[in-house]
Design an enzyme around this catalytic site. Structure first.
Site, mmCIF file in Angstrom:
data_model
loop_
_atom_site.group_PDB
_atom_site.id
_atom_site.type_symbol
_atom_site.label_atom_id
_atom_site.label_comp_id
_atom_site.label_asym_id
_atom_site.label_seq_id
_atom_site.Cartn_x
_atom_site.Cartn_y
_atom_site.Cartn_z
ATOM 1 N N GLU A 163 20.479 -10.259 21.566
ATOM 2 C CA GLU A 163 20.525 -9.127 20.644
ATOM 3 C C GLU A 163 20.847 -7.853 21.421
ATOM 4 O OE1 GLU A 163 17.285 -9.802 17.269
ATOM 5 O OE2 GLU A 163 16.390 -9.876 19.248
ATOM 6 N N ARG A 179 0.820 -1.210 0.000
ATOM 7 C CA ARG A 179 0.000 0.000 0.000
ATOM 8 C C ARG A 179 0.856 1.262 0.000
ATOM 9 N NH1 ARG A 179 -2.465 2.262 4.568
ATOM 10 N NH2 ARG A 179 -1.851 0.403 5.733
ATOM 11 N N HIS A 210 14.301 -18.141 9.225
ATOM 12 C CA HIS A 210 15.591 -17.832 8.607
ATOM 13 C C HIS A 210 16.767 -18.413 9.378
ATOM 14 C CE1 HIS A 210 15.685 -14.536 11.579
ATOM 15 N NE2 HIS A 210 16.981 -14.536 11.401
ATOM 16 N N LYS A 249 16.648 -9.059 24.463
ATOM 17 C CA LYS A 249 16.964 -7.844 23.708
ATOM 18 C C LYS A 249 17.733 -6.885 24.612
ATOM 19 C CE LYS A 249 13.320 -7.935 20.241
ATOM 20 N NZ LYS A 249 14.297 -8.062 19.137
ATOM 21 N N ASP A 253 8.596 -14.956 20.014
ATOM 22 C CA ASP A 253 9.373 -14.454 18.892
ATOM 23 C C ASP A 253 10.587 -15.329 18.612
ATOM 24 O OD1 ASP A 253 10.361 -12.780 16.866
ATOM 25 O OD2 ASP A 253 11.447 -11.523 18.286
ATOM 26 N N PHE A 274 -3.714 -4.717 -0.208
ATOM 27 C CA PHE A 274 -3.886 -6.161 -0.315
ATOM 28 C C PHE A 274 -5.363 -6.553 -0.460
ATOM 29 C CE2 PHE A 274 -0.016 -6.027 2.590
ATOM 30 C CZ PHE A 274 0.876 -6.196 1.540
ATOM 31 N N LYS A 299 7.273 -16.419 9.951
ATOM 32 C CA LYS A 299 6.799 -16.544 11.315
ATOM 33 C C LYS A 299 6.324 -15.173 11.808
ATOM 34 C CE LYS A 299 10.870 -15.603 14.123
ATOM 35 N NZ LYS A 299 10.257 -14.551 14.917
ATOM 36 N N LYS A 357 20.989 -20.494 8.300
ATOM 37 C CA LYS A 357 22.332 -20.049 8.699
ATOM 38 C C LYS A 357 23.328 -21.194 8.557
ATOM 39 C CE LYS A 357 20.852 -16.302 11.753
ATOM 40 N NZ LYS A 357 21.493 -15.231 10.969
ATOM 41 N N HIS A 409 12.982 -20.273 16.594
ATOM 42 C CA HIS A 409 14.411 -20.443 16.353
ATOM 43 C C HIS A 409 15.067 -21.450 17.300
ATOM 44 C CE1 HIS A 409 13.767 -17.104 13.811
ATOM 45 N NE2 HIS A 409 14.025 -16.136 14.667
#
Length: 480
Positions: free
Chosen positions: A199, A24, A161, A323, A218, A67, A131, A165, A223
Site C-alpha cells: 500500500e 453514536r 473483503h 505501508k 492486519d 451501542f 476482521k 475480489k 488476507h
C-alpha cells in the site's frame, strides 16, 4: 454504501429493503443521506446517477445513539415492526458490525437480549463480523465462544473483503480448469511462491486499530494466508462452500507452525521512515498523528512458510506486506523450475535457462502475466524472456469485493467467508512470530535494546534486511 449503490443500480436488492445506520456520532435525517451520497460519489466505480441514487436514498435512515444504550435496540425493534406491517411480511435481518472489535460482544449480547438474533422458517437473521477476528488464537477463541452463545454457526459470516475480489475468486478457476497448469501445480515444477500486498497509504485515521494489530495481524494473518490456502489447497470434491472449506482447512493445518524461538529466523519486520511516495514527502510512522514516538509496531512484515504435505514439501513460500510502499499492488508470483539437460537445444546450453513465471495480479486491476522463453527473430540463438498478458478489458467495470460478499451473505452463501476453524489455524501460524517479536522488544544486551525492527524509507519496497530472508534460498523478490 458504494457497494449497496452498485447493487441497487444492477437491481440486485429486493424491493422491500431498508438501510438503518446506527452510531453514536452518526448524522440524522437528510444530513445522513447527504453523507452517504458523498461516500458514493467518492468511492463508487461508476459515475453516480440520481435515477439510481434516489430510490436507494428513500430506503435509508439512521439511529443516533450509543451501542450500550438499551433504547438503541428498542428503536431497531420498533422500526422492524413498522416495516413488517408496511411490507405485510416478516423481515429478514442482516447486521453488519462495522465497529471496533472491542464493541462486538456488547452489541451481540444486546441484540440477543432484545430477540434480534431469532430466526425461523419465515425469516432469517444473520450477522457479518469484520476482521480482525481477535488479536491472537486465545482472544479469537474467546470471541467465537461469546458470539456462539447468541448466534449459531449458520448465522455468522466472518468477512474478509479480499476474498470478494475478482482475481481471488479466479484463483481456483485458473489453476483447476486449465489443463496446461494442472500438472505443474506441485513441488516437481514450482520453485517458489510469493504473495504480496503493498500500500502507498499510511494508517489513514486507523491509529488505534493499527497500533493493536501491526502489519502481520492486519494483512498476513487474514488476507495473504487465505490467498495462499486457495492457491495451494487440493481440488475440492465440488465448488460447494463446505467442500472448499474442508480443503482450505486441511491445507492450513499442513502449514508448518514455528516455535516462538525459531520464528525470528523466518520473519522480518520493518517500520517506515520519512520518504517520498507519489511525489509527496511523507513523515515517518512515529510522526503520524496519534502514534507514540517510541512505537515499535511494524508497518512492514515478510515471512517464509512451508507446507508440509506431499504436494508442496520443500517449496518456500514468501508473504510480505507493507505501508508507504513504492506503489499499491496485491499479487501472486509463482516461479517454475528451469529446464535442464536434454530438453535444452545444444546451441543454447551455455545460456542460463529462462525461468517461467506466473503472475496473478489481484489489485489495482485483475490480470495474469506469463513469462516464457522465446528466440527473437534473426540469426541470434539466445533465448529472451517474453511476457504474455491477459486482463479485464479497460471498458469493463470490475465488481467491488463488498458487492459480491453482501449478495452472498443475503443469499446465505458462505463460500467466500471464513469459518472459526480457519481463523484459529491462521492464528497458529502467526502467533509464534508476533510472540518472538514481542520477546525481542524486551531483549537487552550490553545495556541496550536489541534492534530487530528494521527501517525503510517511505516510497521503497521495504527494509534491505528483508532481502536476506529470501536470498539465503538463492531466490529474489519479484519485480513489482
Amino acid at each position: 454504501m458504494p457497494a449497496l449503490y452498485h447493487l441497487s443500480r444492477e437491481s440486485l436488492l429486493p424491493n422491500n429493503f431498508q438501510v438503518i445506520g446506527i452510531g453514536r456520532r452518526i448524522h440524522e435525517g437528510q444530513e445522513f443521506i447527504q453523507q452517504m451520497q458523498h461516500r458514493v460519489r467518492q468511492y463508487c466505480s461508476h459515475n453516480m446517477e440520481q435515477r439510481y441514487w434516489k430510490p436507494l436514498a428513500r430506503k435509508m435512515m439512521s439511529i443516533k445513539n450509543d451501542f450500550k444504550n438499551i433504547d438503541t435496540y428498542t428503536s431497531i425493534l420498533n422500526i422492524i415492526g413498522e416495516l413488517e406491517k408496511e411490507w405485510k411480511n416478516s423481515a429478514n435481518i442482516l447486521f453488519y458490525l462495522a465497529t471496533s472489535p472491542s464493541h462486538f460482544l456488547s452489541i451481540i449480547k444486546q441484540l440477543a437480549d432484545h430477540n434480534l438474533n431469532v430466526q425461523n422458517k419465515s425469516k432469517w437473521t444473520r450477522i457479518i463480523v469484520e476482521k480482525p477476528f481477535g488479536l491472537d488464537s486465545i482472544s479469537a477463541k474467546a470471541l467465537h465462544e461469546q458470539i456462539s452463545k447468541y448466534f449459531n454457526t449458520s448465522q455468522i459470516f466472518n468477512i474478509d473483503h479480499f476474498l470478494g475480489k475478482e482475481a481471488v475468486q479466479n484463483i481456483l478457476t485458473f489453476r483447476m480448469s486449465n489443463i496446461m497448469f494442472q500438472p505443474l501445480w506441485n513441488k516437481n515444477y514450482i520453485e517458489q511462491i510469493q504473495i504480496i500486498s503493498a500500500e502507498t497509504i499510511g494508517v489513514e485515521g486507523r491509529v488505534g486499530f493499527f497500533e493493536q494489530t501491526g502489519a502481520v495481524r492486519d494483512m498476513i494473518q487474514s488476507h495473504l494466508i487465505q490467498i495462499l490456502a486457495l492457491l495451494t489447497m487440493e481440488h475440492p470434491a465440488s465448488l460447494e462452500a463446505e467442500d472448499i472449506r474442508k480443503e482450505k482447512l486441511k491445507l492450513l493445518r499442513s502449514i508448518r507452525k514455528y516455535s516462538i524461538h525459531e520464528a525470528g529466523e523466518y520473519s522480518i519486520r520493518g517500520q517506515y521512515k520519512e520518504g517520498v511516495v507519489n511525489s509527496e514527502l511523507e513523515c515517518k510512522y512515529t510522526d503520524e498523528i496519534g502514534i507514540n514516538e517510541k512505537s515499535r509496531v511494524e508497518t512492514y512484515a515478510a515471512i517464509k512458510l512451508f507446507i508440509d504435505n506431499e504436494r508442496w514439501e520443500g517449496v518456500p513460500i514468501y508473504l510480505r506486506t507493507g505501508k508507504r510502499m513504492s506503489r499499491r499492488t496485491s499479487e501472486i508470483f509463482i516461479q517454475l523450475k528451469r529446464t535442464e539437460g536434454s530438453t535444452i537445444p545444444t546451441n543454447m546450453k551455455k545460456q542460463t535457462p529462462i525461468a517461467n513465471t506466473i503472475r496473478l495480479v489481484i489489485q489495482p486491476r485483475a490480470s495474469v502475466e506469463l513469462t516464457i522463453g522465446w528466440k527473437p527473430i534473426g540469426l541470434i540463438t539466445d533465448v529472451e524472456p517474453t511476457n504474455l498478458q491477459f486482463g479485464i478489458k479497460p471498458d469493463i467495470k470490475e465488481p467491488k469485493a463488498y458487492e459480491r460478499l453482501l449478495v452472498d451473505s443475503m443469499n446465505g452463501d458462505s463460500t467466500l467467508f471464513i469459518n472459526y476453524e480457519e481463523i484459529i489455524e491462521m492464528w497458529k501460524i502467526v502467533d509464534p512470530i508476533v510472540q518472538n517479536w514481542y520477546l525481542d522488544n524486551k531483549k537487552i544486551e550490553n545495556g541496550k535494546l536489541v534492534e530487530n525492527l528494521y527501517y525503510y524509507p517511505a516510497g521503497t519496497w521495504g527494509p534491505r534486511e528483508a532481502n536476506i530472508l529470501i536470498e539465503k534460498d538463492s531466490n529474489k523478490w519479484s519485480r513489482l
